[in-house]
Write a protein that holds these residues in place. Structure first.
Motif, mmCIF file in Angstrom:
data_model
loop_
_atom_site.group_PDB
_atom_site.id
_atom_site.type_symbol
_atom_site.label_atom_id
_atom_site.label_comp_id
_atom_site.label_asym_id
_atom_site.label_seq_id
_atom_site.Cartn_x
_atom_site.Cartn_y
_atom_site.Cartn_z
ATOM 1 N N SER A 71 1.830 14.083 4.179
ATOM 2 C CA SER A 71 2.396 13.167 2.376
ATOM 3 C C SER A 71 1.740 11.401 2.826
ATOM 4 N N ILE A 72 1.353 11.586 1.423
ATOM 5 C CA ILE A 72 1.854 10.477 0.906
ATOM 6 C C ILE A 72 2.808 9.505 0.071
ATOM 7 N N LEU A 73 3.716 8.921 0.790
ATOM 8 C CA LEU A 73 4.748 7.857 0.099
ATOM 9 C C LEU A 73 3.682 7.338 -1.266
ATOM 10 N N LYS A 74 3.582 6.973 -2.357
ATOM 11 C CA LYS A 74 2.846 6.104 -3.420
ATOM 12 C C LYS A 74 4.179 4.909 -3.585
ATOM 13 N N ARG A 75 3.229 4.078 -4.523
ATOM 14 C CA ARG A 75 3.971 2.466 -4.153
ATOM 15 C C ARG A 75 5.077 3.305 -5.735
ATOM 16 N N ASN A 76 4.913 3.837 -6.359
ATOM 17 C CA ASN A 76 5.904 3.837 -7.443
ATOM 18 C C ASN A 76 6.372 5.137 -6.645
ATOM 19 N N GLY A 77 7.245 5.417 -5.811
ATOM 20 C CA GLY A 77 8.291 5.973 -5.070
ATOM 21 C C GLY A 77 8.019 7.478 -5.457
ATOM 22 N N MET A 78 7.262 8.290 -5.374
ATOM 23 C CA MET A 78 6.683 9.772 -5.627
ATOM 24 C C MET A 78 5.924 9.503 -4.510
ATOM 25 N N VAL A 79 6.295 11.185 -4.053
ATOM 26 C CA VAL A 79 6.171 11.611 -2.500
ATOM 27 C C VAL A 79 4.536 12.978 -2.952
ATOM 28 N N GLU A 80 2.814 12.570 -2.740
ATOM 29 C CA GLU A 80 1.974 13.054 -3.155
ATOM 30 C C GLU A 80 2.228 14.399 -1.291
ATOM 31 N N GLN A 81 1.830 15.377 -1.413
ATOM 32 C CA GLN A 81 1.475 16.751 -0.650
ATOM 33 C C GLN A 81 0.221 16.503 0.022
ATOM 34 N N ARG A 89 1.168 -1.218 -0.441
ATOM 35 C CA ARG A 89 0.220 0.137 -0.044
ATOM 36 C C ARG A 89 0.570 1.241 -0.211
ATOM 37 N N ASP A 90 0.130 2.539 -0.600
ATOM 38 C CA ASP A 90 0.874 3.646 -0.034
ATOM 39 C C ASP A 90 1.027 3.536 1.064
ATOM 40 N N MET A 91 2.462 4.281 1.454
ATOM 41 C CA MET A 91 2.677 5.236 3.105
ATOM 42 C C MET A 91 2.639 6.225 3.776
ATOM 43 N N ILE A 92 1.620 6.663 5.043
ATOM 44 C CA ILE A 92 2.026 7.933 5.137
ATOM 45 C C ILE A 92 3.009 8.742 5.852
ATOM 46 N N LEU A 93 3.289 9.671 5.622
ATOM 47 C CA LEU A 93 4.749 10.676 6.242
ATOM 48 C C LEU A 93 4.129 11.918 6.834
ATOM 49 N N LYS A 94 4.488 12.265 7.703
ATOM 50 C CA LYS A 94 4.076 13.132 8.726
ATOM 51 C C LYS A 94 5.528 13.911 8.776
ATOM 52 N N TYR A 95 5.318 15.321 8.291
ATOM 53 C CA TYR A 95 6.959 16.136 8.519
ATOM 54 C C TYR A 95 6.483 17.662 9.565
ATOM 55 N N VAL A 96 7.412 17.871 9.887
ATOM 56 C CA VAL A 96 7.386 18.844 10.684
ATOM 57 C C VAL A 96 7.990 19.934 10.096
ATOM 58 N N ASP A 97 7.718 21.361 10.219
ATOM 59 C CA ASP A 97 8.540 21.835 9.361
ATOM 60 C C ASP A 97 9.157 23.265 10.886
ATOM 61 N N THR A 98 10.319 23.207 10.137
ATOM 62 C CA THR A 98 11.583 23.647 11.361
ATOM 63 C C THR A 98 11.313 25.418 11.823
ATOM 64 N N LYS A 99 10.595 25.884 10.923
ATOM 65 C CA LYS A 99 10.837 27.597 10.904
ATOM 66 C C LYS A 99 9.419 27.261 11.716
ATOM 67 N N ASP A 100 8.198 27.316 11.915
ATOM 68 C CA ASP A 100 7.421 27.382 13.015
ATOM 69 C C ASP A 100 6.459 26.383 13.689
ATOM 70 N N TYR A 101 7.308 25.499 13.081
ATOM 71 C CA TYR A 101 6.784 23.596 13.733
ATOM 72 C C TYR A 101 5.482 23.592 13.812
ATOM 73 N N SER A 102 4.905 24.146 12.525
ATOM 74 C CA SER A 102 3.753 23.618 11.670
ATOM 75 C C SER A 102 4.186 22.194 11.886
#
Length: 840
Positions: free
Chosen positions: A503-513, A486-499
């Motif tokens: 994102s989703i890591l698709k099975r084709n290797g692409m990252v979708e916001q 399956r596609d995989m869920i990525l989480k991120y923290v913005d280092t500028k404001d900590y928001s």
């Protein structure tokens, strides 16, 4: 009484008046995201109302919801079936396709057979067991059972009847076959992975007997007998476990009887650790006996008088072993370990030694499907191939930083930027550097960076929702196995404001916001076309949000803490120093409610390590908190609350705290409407130490509060933690104090950073509180600070809570501390009337 409510639309809960004049409530709403069904059309979450939990199951297409009161917290979901139990022994079974809800009541025991879509349950009244086929609706009566074990394919059950005779029941035929085994000596059993055999372990006069039962032929066969010398089997601490359908792991304990020593405890200086504690550990730390079922051989790892720890890679033919006391070192948070690896293939056990590494759990990863072992050492990830007994540095040469270079602890010991992630493909692992995720092909020796966090100023990680967490009795840590289907869920923290964002890591290797600009996202669930997550922000109480991936639309499923109507009025800023261009110097600025820019306000400075990453954390205004400080109570009453980051120079924790706080306050006072003559300072635990020391260096604070803090590093260095039976050396040389050198290597440094040895310079009125059962930071540290100031006729007061530990747990005590701390600051910073409790 159980109530089941079917509601067409979620609705808000009306305002609830404060329960007492002080405005605190013993309970606040807690919301916990549970699951998203496989088809992505339903989601479940728990919420509390006045301390009572409700399970809400929402149809994400229609918005319709089911609510179940008094739920248990172990729900089950498989395809279209969702099952939830209640504390009053009822179970609700929802077919998410037909929307039919079935109910079982008066349930004594309950098992959901996920593969077969069947339920095994028994009645409280009769004790009778039944199978319920959820697909056909048919129910089948079963014989009376006890101590049952369901096969991995969910088609057979081994059980005992009322007379403790042992049987094998086959679901396909509905018949039971008696197994001729003595239940009197039967200790434990385990199924084979293929469900064709059961292995029984029984006590015999000089050890254990291992037998196998073939479910096809109904034959019981002895495999071997295990002689036990100087040890005894332990079936309570460690259940039987089978690896690779071949190796059977049995736990054993030292057979010496525990002796209660007369007279004093004897602590020997030559012992690694505390002698008395070590002697007791051998009676509850199981060692390992491994049975090779194929070759009918036994590998007994037991060593008399040694407390060894063992762990086995899931599904992998190797055992890892280390003596946790060999390198016991009170100067380290996680003492080093020397791990011996025993490969079990080719009918022999070959010993392989892993280089000495830190005992911190996330630095060792045992592959579950190969002969590889991964470990973190010297700022890099290494791979040990157990077949060739060769090690390879797999991050060397990659254009990434795989250790926490931003963490000041790195000057003492660099921790990995993230854990190494295994996948179902033995040749593929994922690595985290400081900003990004890398996909590594071990067979080819090629790594590819799959995110662009360094360019975007984001720190990416895999969300926990991606993982199947495997657990077994001989585990070093839960195995995080990344799903590959399956596609995989990525989480991120913005280092500028900590928001934060998703994102989703698709099975084709692409990252979708998917979605960005969020507050703090604590939980994410993903299935089908739906992502459901729990989000909170300083002005938004925790809420459950549904995001439709196709339409890119999001919808709030539930808003919690609706009585906290003041949250929306919160105004918060992240201030970054204009003078420090090296990235140091930042603070969270929390404005007074109904802020007037023409007016000056008092301010309380709240300190503990780095506070800016917590800018988006929600604080319920009705919660008195276990630390006695709720910033919302201050901002709603005309205070600024300032939460600065503290940056450390190794060896000078006290001076670092004073320098960081004073530098940022110099800037904040010029930029914001803060009254420099009405400043308060407060900190808990290590923040209590920082508070104690800062007021020895400056008189800018008109009042201070220190709770459960450290007052003298030199005396605390030589204190025992009675909870862990370890001394506190490690806190100074390897952890929060960051001194690195020991007390006797640089005594003057400990004295220089001691609030007590600098206490003659204190002119700030100080309120101290602690629990009299606090051994995390020994409560005598607070008493010593009080006595030092009292002896010098300083303004100081102490609150001792008799039954409390490091954090207050009793609600009345929480309220008491919160009120007294607030009255303390109001008296000094607002010139309110002196509270009665300060008068003799």
């Amino acid at each position: 009484m159980i109530r089941l409510i079917y509601i067409l639309f979620l609705f808000g809960i009306g305002s609830i008046s404060c329960l007492a004049q002080h405005g605190y409530k013993e309970t606040k709403e807690v919301t916990t995201l549970d699951k998203v069904f496989a088809n992505g059309n339903f989601s479940s979450f728990f919420k509390s109302e006045d301390g009572k939990f409700i399970l809400s199951v929402t149809n994400l297409r229609t918005g319709h919801s089911y609510e179940i009161t008094e739920p248990q917290f172990n729900t089950n979901v498989s395809d279209n079936w969702f099952i939830a139990g209640t504390l009053s022994s009822a179970y609700y079974i929802l077919n998410a396709e037909t929307l039919q809800m079935d109910t079982l009541t008066d349930v004594r025991s309950f098992e959901f057979l996920m593969k077969e879509k069947k339920v095994l349950f028994s009645s409280k009244k009769t004790g009778e067991y039944q199978f319920w086929d959820l697909k056909s609706g048919k129910k089948e009566q079963l014989p009376s059972m006890a101590n049952y074990h369901i096969s991995p394919d969910e088609r057979q059950i081994i059980y005992q009847d009322a007379s403790k005779a042992v049987y094998c029941y086959k679901l396909a035929t509905g018949k039971s076959h008696k197994i001729e085994i003595s239940s009197e000596n039967l200790m434990d059993m385990v199924w084979s992975e293929r469900s064709d055999k059961v292995y029984f372990v029984s006590n015999i006069s000089d050890g254990l007997q291992v037998r196998s039962y073939d479910t096809g032929s109904n034959l019981l066969t002895e495999i071997l007998k295990i002689p036990l010398d100087q040890c005894k089997a332990d079936f309570k601490g460690k259940k039987l476990h089978l690896y690779s359908n071949r190796w059977l792991a049995v736990g054993v304990l030292d057979n010496d009887e525990r002796v209660t020593e007369a007279g004093p405890e004897i602590w020997l200086g030559a012992s690694n650790g505390i002698t008395h504690h070590i002697k007791n550990r051998k009676h509850f730390m199981p060692q390992l006996v491994l049975v090779d079922l194929k070759e009918k051989k036994v590998k007994n790892f037991f060593e008399k008088g040694v407390v060894n720890s063992f762990f086995i890679g899931t599904g992998s033919p190797f055992v890892m072993m280390y003596d946790p006391l060999k390198n016991e070192d009170f100067t380290k948070h996680h003492p080093d370990v020397d791990i011996g690896v025993y490969a079990l293939e080719q009918n022999k056990a070959a010993s392989i030694q892993v280089p000495t590494i830190s005992g911190q759990l996330n630095r060792l990863v045992a592959a579950y499907n190969s002969n590889r072992l991964f470990y973190f050492k010297d700022k890099d990830w290494w791979m040990l191939d157990m077949k060739s007994n060769k090690t390879t540095n797999i991050t060397k040469g990659l254009n990434g930083i795989f250790y926490k270079d931003y963490d000041e602890y790195c000057a003492i010991d660099c921790a990995p930027a993230g854990r190494l992630i295994l996948t179902e493909d033995p040749d593929i692992v994922y690595l985290n550097d400081v900003f990004d995720i890398w996909k590594y092909n071990l067979k080819k020796g090629v790594a590819v960076r799959i995110t662009s966090g360094r360019d975007q100023g984001r720190r990416y990680v895999f969300d926990l929702s991606n993982f199947d967490l495997y657990s077994h009795p001989w585990q070093y840590e839960k195995d995080f196995i990344l799903r590959s289907d399956r596609d995989m869920i990525l989480k991120y923290v913005d280092t500028k404001d900590y928001s934060e964002g998703i994102s989703i890591l698709k099975r084709n290797g692409m990252v979708e916001q998917i979605v960005d600009g969020l507050g703090h996202v604590s939980t994410i669930k993903y299935a089908g076309n739906s992502i459901v997550y729990k989000e909170e922000k300083y002005n938004i109480p925790p809420r459950i949000v549904h995001f439709n991936i196709s339409s890119k639309k999001k919808r709030i499923l539930h808003n919690s803490n609706l009585t906290d109507t003041l949250a929306l009025k919160s105004r918060v800023e992240l201030y970054r120093s204009a003078l420090n261009t090296d990235g140091t110097g930042a603070a969270v600025i929390r404005y007074p409610v109904n802020y007037n820019p023409q007016k000056k306000y008092p301010a309380v400075v709240y300190i503990y390590e780095k506070k800016t990453p917590e800018i988006n954390t929600y604080q319920n205004i009705f919660d008195p908190t276990g630390s006695g400080f709720n910033y919302r109570r201050y901002t709603s009453d005309g205070y600024f609350v300032i939460e600065p980051d503290i940056h450390y120079q190794i060896g000078n924790p006290g001076y670092s705290a004073a320098k960081s706080v004073n530098a940022i306050l110099d800037e904040v006072i010029l930029k914001y409407q803060v009254d420099k003559d009405r400043l308060g300072l407060i900190g808990h635990s290590f923040g209590g130490y920082e508070t104690n020391f800062i007021i020895t260096q400056t008189n800018r604070f008109k009042a201070a509060v220190s709770s459960a803090g450290i007052s003298d590093p030199s005396s605390w260095y030589l204190t025992m933690n009675w909870n862990t039976m370890r001394s506190e050396f490690w806190r100074f040389e390897d952890q929060s104090f960051r001194i690195k050198d020991g007390l006797f290597e640089d005594t003057e440094l400990y004295i220089a950073n001691s609030p007590i040895f600098n206490s003659a310079k204190i002119n700030t009125p100080l309120l101290i509180w602690t629990g009299k059962k606090d051994y995390h930071v020994n409560w005598n540290q607070s008493v010593s600070m009080f006595l030092a100031l009292k002896r010098q006729k300083k303004v100081v007061n102490l609150l001792l809570y008799p039954e409390e530990a490091h954090v207050l747990s009793n609600f009345d005590n929480k309220v008491d501390a919160a009120l007294k701390v607030k009255q303390w600051f109001d008296f000094y910073l607002k010139e309110n009337k002196e509270p009665d409790w300060l008068l003799e």
